[in-house]
Design an enzyme around this catalytic site. Structure first.
Site, PDB file in Angstrom:
ATOM      1  CD  GLU A  99      -3.174   0.453   0.399  1.00  0.00           C
ATOM      2  OE1 GLU A  99      -2.752   1.555  -0.011  1.00  0.00           O
ATOM      3  OE2 GLU A  99      -4.335   0.071   0.240  1.00  0.00           O
ATOM      4  CG  ASP A 100      -0.915   4.464  -1.899  1.00  0.00           C
ATOM      5  OD1 ASP A 100      -1.595   3.777  -1.118  1.00  0.00           O
ATOM      6  OD2 ASP A 100      -1.432   5.157  -2.799  1.00  0.00           O
ATOM      7  CG  ASP A 103      -6.420   8.769   5.516  1.00  0.00           C
ATOM      8  OD1 ASP A 103      -6.131   9.174   6.641  1.00  0.00           O
ATOM      9  OD2 ASP A 103      -7.156   9.426   4.735  1.00  0.00           O
ATOM     10  CG  PHE A 152      -3.949  15.254   0.447  1.00  0.00           C
ATOM     11  CD1 PHE A 152      -4.912  14.251   0.627  1.00  0.00           C
ATOM     12  CD2 PHE A 152      -3.384  15.435  -0.813  1.00  0.00           C
ATOM     13  CE1 PHE A 152      -5.294  13.442  -0.437  1.00  0.00           C
ATOM     14  CE2 PHE A 152      -3.769  14.629  -1.878  1.00  0.00           C
ATOM     15  CZ  PHE A 152      -4.724  13.641  -1.690  1.00  0.00           C
ATOM     16  NE  ARG A 165      -1.596   8.803 -10.088  1.00  0.00           N
ATOM     17  CZ  ARG A 165      -2.374   8.366  -9.099  1.00  0.00           C
ATOM     18  NH1 ARG A 165      -1.839   7.886  -8.017  1.00  0.00           N
ATOM     19  NH2 ARG A 165      -3.682   8.420  -9.216  1.00  0.00           N
TER      20      ARG A 165
HETATM   21  P1  5GP Z   1      -8.013   4.649   3.523  1.00  0.00           P
HETATM   22  O1  5GP Z   1      -9.009   3.658   3.026  1.00  0.00           O
HETATM   23  O2  5GP Z   1      -6.968   4.069   4.433  1.00  0.00           O
HETATM   24  O3  5GP Z   1      -8.692   5.848   4.138  1.00  0.00           O
HETATM   25  O4  5GP Z   1      -7.331   5.288   2.279  1.00  0.00           O
HETATM   26  C1  5GP Z   1      -6.399   4.695   1.521  1.00  0.00           C
HETATM   27  C2  5GP Z   1      -6.283   5.397   0.188  1.00  0.00           C
HETATM   28  O5  5GP Z   1      -6.684   6.787   0.246  1.00  0.00           O
HETATM   29  C3  5GP Z   1      -4.838   5.402  -0.211  1.00  0.00           C
HETATM   30  O6  5GP Z   1      -4.470   4.209  -0.859  1.00  0.00           O
HETATM   31  C4  5GP Z   1      -4.788   6.635  -1.098  1.00  0.00           C
HETATM   32  O7  5GP Z   1      -5.209   6.294  -2.392  1.00  0.00           O
HETATM   33  C5  5GP Z   1      -5.804   7.591  -0.487  1.00  0.00           C
HETATM   34  N1  5GP Z   1      -5.124   8.545   0.421  1.00  0.00           N
HETATM   35  C6  5GP Z   1      -5.222   8.605   1.763  1.00  0.00           C
HETATM   36  N2  5GP Z   1      -4.448   9.590   2.266  1.00  0.00           N
HETATM   37  C7  5GP Z   1      -3.847  10.163   1.211  1.00  0.00           C
HETATM   38  C8  5GP Z   1      -2.901  11.235   1.064  1.00  0.00           C
HETATM   39  O8  5GP Z   1      -2.425  11.880   2.026  1.00  0.00           O
HETATM   40  N3  5GP Z   1      -2.505  11.529  -0.200  1.00  0.00           N
HETATM   41  C9  5GP Z   1      -2.966  10.859  -1.299  1.00  0.00           C
HETATM   42  N4  5GP Z   1      -2.503  11.236  -2.493  1.00  0.00           N
HETATM   43  N5  5GP Z   1      -3.849   9.838  -1.202  1.00  0.00           N
HETATM   44  C10 5GP Z   1      -4.278   9.492   0.037  1.00  0.00           C
END
Ligand code: 5GP
Length: 176
Positions: A99-100, A103, A152, A165
């Site tokens: 995972e990148d 959140d 963010f 990206r």
């Molecule tokens: P989660 O389901 O954990 O809330 O979110 C995961 C996804 O939300 C990540 O894989 C990403 O695509 C997006 N995301 C969450 N935080 C960020 C952020 O700070 N920057 C970016 N570019 N994407 C985010």
């Protein structure tokens, strides 16, 4: 119109050392096994590419999954759907979900449940960034690159409206 500025948070050289560290941890735990790395598109494509080369392992296989989430602000719930599913068979395999950024944790929770349906031997999560402030569900992240409280972030695969990206470092978006 709102303009955004970028503040460097994690430099390319810090990312490179962290990626080698993560690869060492993974090899230490699973060096003897065949490994399947599953990257979540699009954000993890650069991280996965670097990680897999740092692993420098013969029996490593790569796949991708892509999800889309719909947030409902009135209920603060979220629906996640798969828009590109995995293609490799996972039964009996050691799988690492790459995972990148984690959140709220909802995406990882959803994907872990989905991957388990394919009966892998084990599934672990490797995330470049563990962003803590908005976590809604507890998810196990066995291999964590960087812990960040909030903000963010863009770069190194992460986008803001599909921009940034390509940046080699990770930046925080500062809106004005
Ligand atoms: P989660 O389901 O954990 O809330 O979110 C995961 C996804 O939300 C990540 O894989 C990403 O695509 C997006 N995301 C969450 N935080 C960020 C952020 O700070 N920057 C970016 N570019 N994407 C985010």
């Amino acid at each position: 119109m709102n303009k955004e500025a970028l503040k460097l948070l994690i430099s390319p050289s810090d990312i490179a050392s962290k990626v080698s560290e993560l690869a060492k941890q993974i090899l230490n735990d699973h060096g003897e096994e065949e490994l399947i790395l599953i990257g979540t598109l699009k954000g993890s494509f650069i991280f996965l590419a670097d990680l897999v080369r740092a692993l420098d392992k013969k029996d490593v296989f790569i796949d991708f999954v892509r999800v889309k989430s719909y947030g409902y602000s009135d209920t603060s719930s979220e629906e996640i759907v798969i828009t590109k599913d995995i293609e490799l068979p996972l039964e009996g395999k050691t799988v690492i979900l790459v995972e990148d950024i984690v959140d709220t944790g909802l995406t990882v929770k959803f994907l872990l449940e989905h991957l388990k349906l394919h009966k892998p031997k084990i599934v672990k999560v490797c995330a470049l960034i563990d962003k803590r402030e908005r976590r809604k569900v507890d998810v196990p992240i066995e291999y964590v690159g960087f812990v960040v409280e909030k903000g963010f972030l863009v770069g190194y695969g992460l986008d803001y409206a599909e921009k940034y990206r390509h940046l080699p470092g990770v930046y925080e978006v500062i809106k004005s």
